[in-house]
Design an enzyme around this catalytic site. Structure first.
Site, PDB file in Angstrom:
ATOM      1  N   ASP A  13      -6.374 -35.068   6.111  1.00 11.72           N
ATOM      2  CA  ASP A  13      -7.164 -34.316   7.093  1.00 11.72           C
ATOM      3  C   ASP A  13      -6.350 -33.250   7.809  1.00 11.72           C
ATOM      4  OD1 ASP A  13      -9.303 -36.085   6.519  1.00 11.72           O
ATOM      5  OD2 ASP A  13      -8.424 -37.543   7.886  1.00 11.72           O
ATOM      6  N   GLU A  14      -5.351 -32.708   7.143  1.00  7.08           N
ATOM      7  CA  GLU A  14      -4.489 -31.702   7.784  1.00  7.08           C
ATOM      8  C   GLU A  14      -5.129 -30.315   7.788  1.00  7.08           C
ATOM      9  OE1 GLU A  14      -3.474 -33.473   5.140  1.00  7.08           O
ATOM     10  OE2 GLU A  14      -1.777 -34.741   5.717  1.00  7.08           O
ATOM     11  N   LYS A  16      -6.174 -28.897   4.674  1.00  5.77           N
ATOM     12  CA  LYS A  16      -5.738 -28.282   3.414  1.00  5.77           C
ATOM     13  C   LYS A  16      -6.824 -27.402   2.797  1.00  5.77           C
ATOM     14  CE  LYS A  16      -5.066 -32.419   1.804  1.00  5.77           C
ATOM     15  NZ  LYS A  16      -5.151 -33.243   3.000  1.00  5.77           N
ATOM     16  N   ASN A  38     -13.350 -39.635  -1.852  1.00  7.64           N
ATOM     17  CA  ASN A  38     -12.832 -40.133  -0.561  1.00  7.64           C
ATOM     18  C   ASN A  38     -12.332 -38.957   0.277  1.00  7.64           C
ATOM     19  OD1 ASN A  38     -10.797 -39.761  -2.463  1.00  7.64           O
ATOM     20  ND2 ASN A  38      -9.516 -41.423  -1.731  1.00  7.64           N
ATOM     21  N   GLY A  40     -12.405 -35.232   2.051  1.00  6.20           N
ATOM     22  CA  GLY A  40     -13.426 -34.400   2.682  1.00  6.20           C
ATOM     23  C   GLY A  40     -12.767 -33.139   3.180  1.00  6.20           C
ATOM     24  N   HIS A  41     -13.117 -32.015   2.601  1.00  9.28           N
ATOM     25  CA  HIS A  41     -12.534 -30.745   3.020  1.00  9.28           C
ATOM     26  C   HIS A  41     -13.611 -29.894   3.673  1.00  9.28           C
ATOM     27  CE1 HIS A  41      -9.221 -31.248  -0.232  1.00  9.28           C
ATOM     28  NE2 HIS A  41      -8.933 -31.880   0.885  1.00  9.28           N
ATOM     29  N   THR A  42     -13.400 -29.557   4.938  1.00  9.19           N
ATOM     30  CA  THR A  42     -14.377 -28.712   5.619  1.00  9.19           C
ATOM     31  C   THR A  42     -13.862 -27.281   5.635  1.00  9.19           C
ATOM     32  OG1 THR A  42     -14.849 -30.602   7.010  1.00  9.19           O
ATOM     33  CG2 THR A  42     -15.739 -28.494   7.740  1.00  9.19           C
ATOM     34  N   GLN A 226      -6.040 -36.209   0.487  1.00 11.62           N
ATOM     35  CA  GLN A 226      -5.379 -37.205   1.346  1.00 11.62           C
ATOM     36  C   GLN A 226      -4.043 -36.607   1.818  1.00 11.62           C
ATOM     37  OE1 GLN A 226      -6.672 -38.716  -1.914  1.00 11.62           O
ATOM     38  NE2 GLN A 226      -8.522 -38.607  -0.718  1.00 11.62           N
ATOM     39  N   THR A 241      -3.851 -44.863   0.047  1.00 11.35           N
ATOM     40  CA  THR A 241      -4.900 -44.738  -0.960  1.00 11.35           C
ATOM     41  C   THR A 241      -4.309 -45.191  -2.299  1.00 11.35           C
ATOM     42  OG1 THR A 241      -6.645 -43.307  -1.831  1.00 11.35           O
ATOM     43  CG2 THR A 241      -4.472 -42.278  -1.504  1.00 11.35           C
ATOM     44  N   ARG A 305     -16.017 -41.685  10.763  1.00 14.09           N
ATOM     45  CA  ARG A 305     -15.241 -42.534  11.684  1.00 14.09           C
ATOM     46  C   ARG A 305     -14.391 -41.675  12.626  1.00 14.09           C
ATOM     47  NH1 ARG A 305     -11.947 -46.284   7.599  1.00 14.09           N
ATOM     48  NH2 ARG A 305     -11.998 -44.368   6.376  1.00 14.09           N
ATOM     49  N   ARG A 307     -11.193 -40.401  14.247  1.00 13.11           N
ATOM     50  CA  ARG A 307      -9.809 -40.484  13.780  1.00 13.11           C
ATOM     51  C   ARG A 307      -8.908 -40.900  14.933  1.00 13.11           C
ATOM     52  NH1 ARG A 307     -10.546 -34.759  10.951  1.00 13.11           N
ATOM     53  NH2 ARG A 307     -11.677 -35.465   9.120  1.00 13.11           N
ATOM     54  N   LEU A 334      -3.465 -25.494  15.869  1.00  8.25           N
ATOM     55  CA  LEU A 334      -2.637 -25.286  17.065  1.00  8.25           C
ATOM     56  C   LEU A 334      -3.525 -25.085  18.295  1.00  8.25           C
ATOM     57  CD1 LEU A 334       0.307 -24.859  18.050  1.00  8.25           C
ATOM     58  CD2 LEU A 334      -0.007 -22.418  17.643  1.00  8.25           C
TER      59      LEU A 334
HETATM   60  P1  IMP Z   1      -9.462 -45.190  -0.028  1.00 11.26           P
HETATM   61  O1  IMP Z   1      -8.794 -43.948  -0.522  1.00 11.26           O
HETATM   62  O2  IMP Z   1     -10.942 -45.029   0.179  1.00 11.26           O
HETATM   63  O3  IMP Z   1      -9.127 -46.402  -0.856  1.00 11.26           O
HETATM   64  O4  IMP Z   1      -8.884 -45.521   1.443  1.00 11.26           O
HETATM   65  C1  IMP Z   1      -7.529 -45.918   1.648  1.00 11.26           C
HETATM   66  C2  IMP Z   1      -6.968 -45.308   2.923  1.00 11.26           C
HETATM   67  O5  IMP Z   1      -6.873 -43.903   2.778  1.00 11.26           O
HETATM   68  C3  IMP Z   1      -7.855 -45.515   4.149  1.00 11.26           C
HETATM   69  O6  IMP Z   1      -7.015 -45.652   5.289  1.00 11.26           O
HETATM   70  C4  IMP Z   1      -8.650 -44.234   4.257  1.00 11.26           C
HETATM   71  O7  IMP Z   1      -9.089 -43.972   5.571  1.00 11.26           O
HETATM   72  C5  IMP Z   1      -7.587 -43.240   3.814  1.00 11.26           C
HETATM   73  N1  IMP Z   1      -8.161 -42.012   3.236  1.00 11.26           N
HETATM   74  C6  IMP Z   1      -8.730 -41.850   2.035  1.00 11.26           C
HETATM   75  N2  IMP Z   1      -9.109 -40.583   1.856  1.00 11.26           N
HETATM   76  C7  IMP Z   1      -8.768 -39.920   2.957  1.00 11.26           C
HETATM   77  C8  IMP Z   1      -8.861 -38.551   3.352  1.00 11.26           C
HETATM   78  O8  IMP Z   1      -9.338 -37.673   2.631  1.00 11.26           O
HETATM   79  N3  IMP Z   1      -8.385 -38.260   4.589  1.00 11.26           N
HETATM   80  C9  IMP Z   1      -7.798 -39.188   5.386  1.00 11.26           C
HETATM   81  N4  IMP Z   1      -7.677 -40.465   5.057  1.00 11.26           N
HETATM   82  C10 IMP Z   1      -8.153 -40.832   3.848  1.00 11.26           C
END
Ligand code: IMP
Length: 437
Positions: A13-14, A16, A38, A40-42, A226, A241, A305, A307, A334
């Site tokens: 979630d930086e 990217k 998993n 999510g890029h906005t 991620q 992950t 959720r 953060r 920033l």
């Molecule tokens: P999974 O990738 O769904 O198995 O989740 C494993 C861990 O990685 C959990 O703590 C998720 O919240 C985290 N995670 C997975 N994808 C992202 C992402 O795109 N951004 C931030 N955290 C992520």
């Protein structure tokens, strides 16, 4: 012209997606190399918000061809529905703009059922996964009974694999996870055979396509998903992950030699966030954490959720720089720090009587004592800055100190979601990505 990898150097979630969008104004390819929906890029373009999960941010640039390389895991229903959602915004997605490696592993409903059941069974010790079936799909891949995109085109093989995998998943769920799911293998096979026809036009030998593109000196951008601290080997295991999120994975996944990479750009927020369980040494539980969450809209794109929020953590960033071979860093969001009186930067840890600038393999991140340096904040609106020198002196000092303590140069920063709010002041980075604006 060059091959660049853009990776998150925190827990994801930086920002990217937004940086990739900005850096691909003159690129020909954007490649996703790991993870699945998993992520999510906005990305905001001209005030219009796009929430991308699986499809690379490059899809928003007409000149760019997007590739999903072999280490990505694809839920085919999610893939097709994301294409449909993007097309609703007026962007046409033809197979010449989006290509899928045949080796890509599929995420199927039984993977999601297992992910969900495991998390429920773990209770308080849950990892906090996105429950999208990511872990179970990667397990099937290394267990050598996964179902790949190419398997969709061999009916007999597909039937045998789906029947076997659903039978095993049902037994595992009922006997070990004490839950049942209702998925009919025959119905699943019929659906997958229909999906096969829809996916077929997108299938492409990614390794060959990229090898030719590199030889033709095209600009190629690898888009990480991620973040480094969620890497399955080098992250905060087991709260990670299930894929390798670090830059070298780009080569493994795409099937190109390691010498092809010209540049690794690390992306970090000007602070730090984490979703899900696991250690977070600089987490700020008080009012300031809430303020960062609200101002930065720190809620998951995929799960919604809230953060966890905290301060920038240099010991962990130093580790991430090393793991990825980061050449420079772009600091995002920033602007979110505007209005906070005192900003904190974690410079090192004290642990078992030792001062540590980077954690060791046996450092318990739950138990480290974080040592901070404090900086005066700023109140001025910085969202319209166009260069480093437009920033208030306190913001400039904040960036300079982070750069100095991290031991890696900053090449830019971002101050809002729009394209115009990303500032890349390093000429080298501008050259690498062929930036003209
Ligand atoms: P999974 O990738 O769904 O198995 O989740 C494993 C861990 O990685 C959990 O703590 C998720 O919240 C985290 N995670 C997975 N994808 C992202 C992402 O795109 N951004 C931030 N955290 C992520």
């Amino acid at each position: 012209m060059s091959v660049g990898v853009i990776v998150g150097i925190q827990w994801g979630d930086e920002g990217k997606g937004k940086v990739v969008d900005y850096l691909t104004q003159n690129a020909q390819y954007v490649v996703r190399f790991q993870g699945g929906n998993n992520a999510g890029h906005t990305v905001v373009v001209d005030g219009k918000k796009f929430a991308l999960r699986l499809i690379p941010s490059g899809i928003l640039r007409e000149n760019v061809c997007c590739l999903l390389a072999s280490s990505v895991v694809v839920n085919p229903w999610a893939f097709l529905s994301e294409i449909a959602d993007i097309e609703k915004t007026g962007i046409e997605i033809k197979p010449n703009r989006l290509k899928l490696a045949p080796e890509v592993q599929l995420i199927l409903p039984y993977h999601q059922a297992i992910d969900e059941a495991r998390e429920n069974q773990r209770g308080a010790k849950k990892i906090g996964t996105t429950r999208k079936g990511i872990g179970p799909a990667y397990e099937d891949s290394v267990g050598r009974h996964g179902i790949r995109v190419c398997d969709l085109f061999d009916q007999a093989k597909l039937r045998a694999l789906v029947e076997r995998n659903i039978k095993h998943a049902k037994e595992y769920c009922s006997k070990v996870l004490e839950t049942n799911f209702d998925i009919n293998a025959q119905e699943q096979i019929e659906q997958l055979l229909q999906i096969a026809q829809k996916l077929r036009p997108f299938v492409c030998d990614v390794s060959r396509e990229l090898t030719a593109a590199i030889a033709a000196k095209k600009t190629i951008v690898f888009e990480g998903a991620q973040g480094t601290l969620l890497d399955v080997a080098h992250g905060t295991y087991p709260f990670v992950t299930s894929s390798h999120t670090i830059a070298p994975e780009a080569c493994v996944s795409a099937g190109i030699g390691t010498k092809s990479i010209d540049y690794v750009l690390g992306i970090s927020k000007a602070y730090c966030t984490r979703v899900g369980g696991g250690p977070f040494p600089t987490e700020e539980m008080g009012k300031t954490g809430d303020q960062i969450r609200t101002t930065g809209n720190e809620f998951g794109t995929v799960t919604g959720r809230p953060r966890r929020c905290g301060w920038i953590d240099l010991p962990l960033l130093r580790r991430a720089i090393r793991l990825n071979g980061v050449d420079s860093i772009l600091l995002t969001k920033l602007d979110v720090l505007t209005g906070i009186d005192i900003l904190k930067v974690a410079t090192h840890y004290e642990y078992q009587g030792r001062t540590m600038v980077e954690p060791d393999w046996d450092t318990d991140l739950e138990k480290v004592q974080v040592v901070y340096e404090e900086f005066l904040g700023w109140k001025e609106d910085i969202s319209k800055a166009t260069s480093l020198f437009d920033l208030p002196v306190n913001a400039q000092t904040y960036l300079q100190k982070i750069e100095q303590y991290m031991g890696c140069s900053l090449s830019g920063f971002s101050i809002g979601p729009e394209r115009s709010q990303t500032i890349v002041y390093s000429n080298h980075v501008r050259e690498i990505f062929g930036l003209t604006k």
